[in-house]
Write an enzyme that holds these catalytic residues in place. Structure first.
Site, PDB file in Angstrom:
ATOM      1  N   ALA A 127       5.210   8.267  -9.834  1.00 44.09           N
ATOM      2  CA  ALA A 127       5.062   7.897 -11.248  1.00 44.09           C
ATOM      3  C   ALA A 127       3.717   7.206 -11.489  1.00 44.09           C
ATOM      4  O   ALA A 127       3.027   7.485 -12.477  1.00 44.09           O
ATOM      5  CB  ALA A 127       6.205   6.982 -11.681  1.00 44.09           C
ATOM      6  N   ASN A 137      -9.547   3.025  -6.050  1.00 43.26           N
ATOM      7  CA  ASN A 137      -8.879   3.489  -4.840  1.00 43.26           C
ATOM      8  C   ASN A 137      -7.713   2.597  -4.420  1.00 43.26           C
ATOM      9  O   ASN A 137      -6.796   3.068  -3.754  1.00 43.26           O
ATOM     10  CB  ASN A 137      -9.908   3.580  -3.695  1.00 43.26           C
ATOM     11  CG  ASN A 137      -9.240   3.689  -2.345  1.00 43.26           C
ATOM     12  OD1 ASN A 137      -8.751   4.757  -1.967  1.00 43.26           O
ATOM     13  ND2 ASN A 137      -9.195   2.587  -1.602  1.00 43.26           N
ATOM     14  N   GLY A 165     -10.248  -1.588  -3.138  1.00 41.02           N
ATOM     15  CA  GLY A 165      -9.498  -1.329  -1.901  1.00 41.02           C
ATOM     16  C   GLY A 165     -10.376  -0.690  -0.847  1.00 41.02           C
ATOM     17  O   GLY A 165      -9.969   0.238  -0.143  1.00 41.02           O
ATOM     18  N   ALA A 166     -11.617  -1.192  -0.703  1.00 35.03           N
ATOM     19  CA  ALA A 166     -12.603  -0.552   0.173  1.00 35.03           C
ATOM     20  C   ALA A 166     -12.656  -1.150   1.569  1.00 35.03           C
ATOM     21  O   ALA A 166     -13.560  -0.847   2.338  1.00 35.03           O
ATOM     22  CB  ALA A 166     -13.981  -0.618  -0.479  1.00 35.03           C
ATOM     23  N   LYS A 214       0.968   7.540  -9.761  1.00 38.90           N
ATOM     24  CA  LYS A 214      -0.139   8.483  -9.573  1.00 38.90           C
ATOM     25  C   LYS A 214      -0.184   9.524 -10.695  1.00 38.90           C
ATOM     26  O   LYS A 214      -1.258   9.957 -11.100  1.00 38.90           O
ATOM     27  CB  LYS A 214      -0.032   9.156  -8.201  1.00 38.90           C
ATOM     28  CG  LYS A 214      -0.209   8.181  -7.031  1.00 38.90           C
ATOM     29  CD  LYS A 214      -1.567   7.507  -7.048  1.00 38.90           C
ATOM     30  CE  LYS A 214      -1.845   6.658  -5.829  1.00 38.90           C
ATOM     31  NZ  LYS A 214      -3.206   6.087  -5.809  1.00 38.90           N
ATOM     32  N   ILE A 251      -3.391  12.564   4.335  1.00 36.53           N
ATOM     33  CA  ILE A 251      -4.672  12.168   4.926  1.00 36.53           C
ATOM     34  C   ILE A 251      -4.394  11.232   6.107  1.00 36.53           C
ATOM     35  O   ILE A 251      -3.480  10.403   6.053  1.00 36.53           O
ATOM     36  CB  ILE A 251      -5.559  11.446   3.880  1.00 36.53           C
ATOM     37  CG1 ILE A 251      -5.723  12.309   2.617  1.00 36.53           C
ATOM     38  CG2 ILE A 251      -6.918  11.071   4.474  1.00 36.53           C
ATOM     39  CD1 ILE A 251      -6.450  13.615   2.794  1.00 36.53           C
ATOM     40  N   SER A 257      -2.783  11.498  -6.500  1.00 28.87           N
ATOM     41  CA  SER A 257      -2.141  11.976  -5.266  1.00 28.87           C
ATOM     42  C   SER A 257      -1.490  13.312  -5.545  1.00 28.87           C
ATOM     43  O   SER A 257      -1.099  13.593  -6.688  1.00 28.87           O
ATOM     44  CB  SER A 257      -1.074  10.981  -4.798  1.00 28.87           C
ATOM     45  OG  SER A 257      -0.283  11.563  -3.767  1.00 28.87           O
ATOM     46  N   TYR A 283       5.777   5.569  -6.531  1.00 25.60           N
ATOM     47  CA  TYR A 283       4.415   5.978  -6.175  1.00 25.60           C
ATOM     48  C   TYR A 283       3.998   7.217  -6.976  1.00 25.60           C
ATOM     49  O   TYR A 283       2.904   7.267  -7.552  1.00 25.60           O
ATOM     50  CB  TYR A 283       4.361   6.266  -4.671  1.00 25.60           C
ATOM     51  CG  TYR A 283       2.978   6.563  -4.130  1.00 25.60           C
ATOM     52  CD1 TYR A 283       2.048   5.535  -3.961  1.00 25.60           C
ATOM     53  CD2 TYR A 283       2.608   7.852  -3.762  1.00 25.60           C
ATOM     54  CE1 TYR A 283       0.783   5.796  -3.451  1.00 25.60           C
ATOM     55  CE2 TYR A 283       1.348   8.124  -3.253  1.00 25.60           C
ATOM     56  CZ  TYR A 283       0.439   7.088  -3.098  1.00 25.60           C
ATOM     57  OH  TYR A 283      -0.813   7.350  -2.594  1.00 25.60           O
ATOM     58  N   ASN A 341      -7.673  -9.174  -7.005  1.00 25.67           N
ATOM     59  CA  ASN A 341      -6.404  -8.451  -7.083  1.00 25.67           C
ATOM     60  C   ASN A 341      -6.452  -7.597  -8.339  1.00 25.67           C
ATOM     61  O   ASN A 341      -6.376  -8.109  -9.455  1.00 25.67           O
ATOM     62  CB  ASN A 341      -5.244  -9.455  -7.144  1.00 25.67           C
ATOM     63  CG  ASN A 341      -3.905  -8.785  -7.408  1.00 25.67           C
ATOM     64  OD1 ASN A 341      -3.792  -7.554  -7.360  1.00 25.67           O
ATOM     65  ND2 ASN A 341      -2.895  -9.580  -7.689  1.00 25.67           N
ATOM     66  N   VAL A 342      -6.575  -6.276  -8.172  1.00 23.46           N
ATOM     67  CA  VAL A 342      -6.770  -5.402  -9.336  1.00 23.46           C
ATOM     68  C   VAL A 342      -5.578  -5.409 -10.287  1.00 23.46           C
ATOM     69  O   VAL A 342      -5.709  -5.048 -11.457  1.00 23.46           O
ATOM     70  CB  VAL A 342      -7.098  -3.947  -8.920  1.00 23.46           C
ATOM     71  CG1 VAL A 342      -8.414  -3.894  -8.158  1.00 23.46           C
ATOM     72  CG2 VAL A 342      -5.976  -3.303  -8.131  1.00 23.46           C
TER      73      VAL A 342
END
Length: 246
Positions: A156, A89, A11-12, A158, A187, A141, A154, A62-63
């Site tokens: 769960a 990421n 995701g860079a 993380k 962020i 997170s 989200y 696609n990870v």
């Protein structure tokens, strides 16, 4: 093949992932920029790295797809001979209150964020074990530590990354591989730019330091955990959140 350390950042193409890719390149790594849908943005990241005198390559994957992840790492290792640093990421949000959340929204977030992290760790670990060295850094997170209303999926995913990090750290430590997580707070990214001024104000009120962090704040933490200076740190969750989680 390259003499430099090879770093894969998922995701860079933009946001925190781009900042991490740039920082690792500045520290001398050859960076593999992974993206799924943002090809143009990924190329922008590469151009920025090269403009600063660094080296990078771009790979689509696609990870969330276990088989595709296997092919991706196989291709990187065939081309560059090794993977020294993996930064997980890639992540998405599909927010909503629990009672109205669809199964699809829950599954999609867990598939990308948590399963995607597992997929990459699973496929890179064999190579790192062979090398007897490696750094794995995953983006958790602050909500994975403390929870958050409207983000059950989200949070769960993380929190799962934190458990995965600690377990993998125990399994891989004896071979010189460290596994750590970074838990960002609020962020300044595309993900937070869509928040209303009222929500941003309320969020800032929860942050002891009183302000949102920047992608560079996370990138500096990732670069440290990827460095030789962090060789004796593993299984940790570094909260970069202006004090939110304390």
């Amino acid at each position: 093949m390259t003499e430099k350390k090879v770093a894969v950042v998922t995701g860079a193409a933009k946001g925190i992932g781009r900042a991490i890719a740039l920082e690792l390149a500045r520290e001398g790594a050859f960076v593999i920029i992974n993206y799924n849908g943002s090809a143009e943005k990924a190329e922008e990241t590469r151009k920025q790295i090269e403009a600063e005198g660094g080296e990078a390559d771009v790979y689509q994957c696609n990870v969330a797809d276990f088989t595709a992840c296997g092919e991706f790492f196989k291709a990187v290792i065939k081309e560059y001979g090794r993977v020294d640093i993996l930064v997980n990421n890639a992540g998405i949000t599909k927010d909503g209150l629990l009672m109205g959340m669809s199964e699809e929204d829950f599954s999609r977030v867990v598939d990308v964020n948590l399963k995607g992290t597992f997929n990459c760790m699973r496929h890179v670990s064999r190579q790192m074990l062979k090398q007897r060295s490696g750094r794995i850094i995953s983006l958790a997170s602050v909500v994975g530590v403390s929870g958050n209303a409207g983000q059950a999926n989200y949070a769960a995913s993380k929190a799962g990354i934190i458990g995965l990090t600690k377990s993998a750290a125990k399994e891989l430590a004896s071979r010189g591989i460290t596994v750590n997580a970074i838990a960002p707070g609020f962020i300044q990214t595309d993900m937070t730019s869509v928040l209303s001024d009222k929500v941003k104000e309320s969020a800032e009120g929860m942050i002891p330091m009183g302000t949102f962090g920047t992608p560079e704040d996370i990138a500096k933490a990732a670069a440290f955990l990827a460095s030789d200076g962090a060789r004796y740190i593993t299984g940790q969750v570094l909260c970069v959140d202006g004090g939110m989680a304390m």
